[in-house]
Design an enzyme around this catalytic site. Structure first.
Site, short mmCIF file in Angstrom:
data_model
loop_
_atom_site.label_atom_id
_atom_site.label_comp_id
_atom_site.label_asym_id
_atom_site.label_seq_id
_atom_site.Cartn_x
_atom_site.Cartn_y
_atom_site.Cartn_z
N GLY A 154 0.68 -1.01 0.09
CA GLY A 154 -0.01 0.04 0.04
C GLY A 154 0.83 1.21 -0.23
N LEU B 133 -1.83 6.88 4.02
CA LEU B 133 -1.12 6.66 5.04
C LEU B 133 0.47 6.78 4.81
CD1 LEU B 133 -0.87 6.16 8.14
CD2 LEU B 133 -0.90 3.78 7.67
N SER B 134 0.88 5.82 3.73
CA SER B 134 2.21 5.67 3.43
C SER B 134 2.78 7.15 3.27
CB SER B 134 2.35 4.66 2.34
OG SER B 134 3.78 4.85 1.79
N ARG B 135 2.10 7.81 2.27
CA ARG B 135 2.57 9.08 1.99
C ARG B 135 2.65 10.27 2.87
NH1 ARG B 135 -0.36 11.67 -1.35
NH2 ARG B 135 -2.06 10.71 -1.17
N HIS C 112 -7.21 3.61 21.09
CA HIS C 112 -6.45 4.87 21.59
C HIS C 112 -6.72 5.00 23.09
CE1 HIS C 112 -5.21 5.26 17.42
NE2 HIS C 112 -5.94 6.04 17.17
N LYS D 280 -15.66 14.25 17.54
CA LYS D 280 -15.28 15.27 16.34
C LYS D 280 -15.96 16.67 16.39
CE LYS D 280 -13.94 11.44 13.55
NZ LYS D 280 -12.33 11.88 13.78
N GLY E 40 -0.46 4.66 -1.09
CA GLY E 40 -1.76 5.06 -0.34
C GLY E 40 -1.48 6.16 0.69
N HIS F 70 -0.54 4.46 16.70
CA HIS F 70 0.48 5.43 16.69
C HIS F 70 0.30 6.42 18.07
CE1 HIS F 70 -3.21 7.63 15.37
NE2 HIS F 70 -2.73 8.76 15.85
#
Length: 483
Positions: free
Chosen positions: A17, A22-24, A240, A331, A20, A178
């Site tokens: 991925g 998240l990677s970028r 989280h 949110k 995608g 994370h």
């Protein structure tokens, strides 16, 4: 002071991925920062793998563009970027088919640390794990990294764990959250277990209550269809906030070792009491003239999904019996902030005149923005006029207190390097995930069976009014959420 960079072994990191979001946004910029910090050995390589057809030069350009877009403050030179790009490779691959796997097998070395990052939908985890094994790409020493959600409920979490266990041992699986990579979260353990000042007071004899807040100003936006199947309880509380709760409430492990830490976290989850419906407030943000409401964002006019949850949680063990934990997340709230507030009890006897505005000692761990730790203490107000007491903060913002060599790094930087080191301390274990779902599922099933609707709240507010009453009825109040 010079920051000591702990080296890692030479590695091959394959990112499934890799093209995608998240990677970028996170993974590739984080790797580049670790490269610039001298933490990537000369022979280490990053191999992108995705469905997108492109050559290596195209992937190198994609990486460069991603770093420019999502890490614009990076002070790296063009030479740094060129040297980093030389470490990159790429394979177009079909996760469910045979295309690309032979090529990938020819690129991944067997004599270095190998790690495989599954930055893809959980539905593909099993396919990737199976093909890594059947094509003899992964070894018994390889590591895989999987992103949340770790299942949708207890049943699917067990199924996911069983699927991964067919191909990889638990010691090879890194379930990444994370939040656990944030510098302040790790400092929570350092503050607790590295200072004799706090640990003797870290119990129900001295702590009145604890608040955990994760507030966001954004709505669900483009994630509407996913979020409507998830909600704040599954998306935030089950993972989280649960992890933050565990780190606050856990007993001191006998050593700072992965399983010792995770054993203590698991004990906390198993000690959580069931939550009464009267101790839960669910909310859903409404639209304004300028902002869309949740129902518009989710494109489901009949949605009963919550974008806000506040709850009172109890832990039945010797350390915390009787001390409530108040959790809230939502949110489209007033400010974007994440913090943990440990509110200590008042002195048993005050020798000073009563002052209603005094609120006692509070230790605040800020996760975002402006990571740091604040301790609120009472002092005498300077000047004549008697013994007038005021509250002042003892404030340590990491950005101000530490020099440039100790910049606060992105969570993904730390966690990816921990994968390469083989350190699972900040990653969730399978039984921990299942225990969290076992506690969460009855709560969700309860409001579904009752047909409860979330309470509407204005975008830009602090959430539903009922969430204030959750504390007011106990003679307490939420801390003001301010960035």
């Amino acid at each position: 002071m010079v920051s000591r960079v702990i080296p890692v072994e030479t590695f091959d990191l394959v990112i499934f991925g890799a093209t995608g979001d998240l990677s970028r946004r996170k993974i590739l910029p984080g790797l580049f920062r670790r490269f610039c910090a001298g933490q990537m050995p000369p022979e280490a390589r990053v191999i992108g793998a995705a469905r997108t057809e492109m050559d290596v030069a195209g992937f190198q350009q994609l990486v460069s563009d991603a770093i420019s877009e999502f890490d614009p403050k990076n002070k790296a030179t063009a030479d740094d970027m060129q040297r980093f790009q030389e470490r990159l490779d790429y394979v177009a691959i079909d996760a469910k088919g045979d295309d690309g796997w032979t090529e990938l097998a020819g690129k991944v070395r067997k004599d270095v640390v190998t790690a495989f990052y599954f930055s893809v939908a959980p539905s593909l985890f099993g396919d990737l794990a199976e093909r890594l094994r059947s094509n003899n790409i992964a070894t018994s020493e390889s590591r895989i990294v999987v992103e949340k959600p770790f299942g949708h409920d207890l049943q699917t979490a067990k199924a996911l764990n069983a699927t991964l266990a067919k191909h990889f041992d638990e010691t090879q699986i890194y379930r990444i959250d994370h939040y656990l990579g944030k510098e302040t979260v790790q400092n929570l353990m350092a503050v607790r277990f590295g200072n004799i000042l706090f640990e003797p007071l870290w119990n129900n004899h001295f702590v009145d209550h604890i608040q955990i807040t994760v507030a966001e100003t954004v709505g669900v936006g483009g994630r509407g269809s996913y979020y409507d199947q998830s909600g704040a309880m599954r998306d935030m509380v089950q993972n989280h906030l649960m992890q933050l709760l565990c780190l606050i409430a856990m007993e001191p492990p006998n050593e700072f070792e992965p399983n010792a830490v995770r054993d203590e976290k698991l004990k906390v989850i198993r000690a959580l009491d069931p939550v009464s419906p009267s101790d839960i407030v669910r909310g859903q943000y409404s639209g304004t003239d300028k902002l869309s409401g949740y129902l518009e964002d989710s494109e489901n006019p009949d949605s009963k999904t919550e974008s806000f949850v506040a709850m009172k949680v109890a832990i039945s063990n010797w350390r915390w019996k009787g001390t409530p934990f108040y959790l809230r997340t939502g949110k489209r709230l007033r400010d974007r902030t994440s913090e943990i507030a440990i509110v200590f009890q008042d002195p048993p006897h005050s020798i000073f005149e009563a002052q209603e505005e005094r609120r006692g000692n509070v230790l605040v761990i800020r996760l975002q923005p402006n990571e740091g730790i604040t301790m609120r203490v009472t002092i005498k107000e300077p000047g004549p006029g008697g013994m007038r007491l005021i509250e002042v903060p003892l404030d340590m913002s990491f950005a101000d207190a530490l020099d440039e060599a100790h910049d606060v790094h992105d969570a993904y930087e730390r966690l990816i390097m921990d994968v390469i080191r083989g350190n699972q301390t900040l990653f969730m274990r399978g039984d921990e995930v299942e225990a969290a779902w076992a506690w969460t599922d009855p709560i969700i099933e309860g409001w579904q069976e009752r047909g409860d609707k979330p309470r509407p709240y204005d975008s830009g507010s602090s959430g539903p009014e009922d969430s204030l009453m959750l504390l007011h009825r106990d003679g307490r109040r939420w801390r003001e959420v301010r960035a």
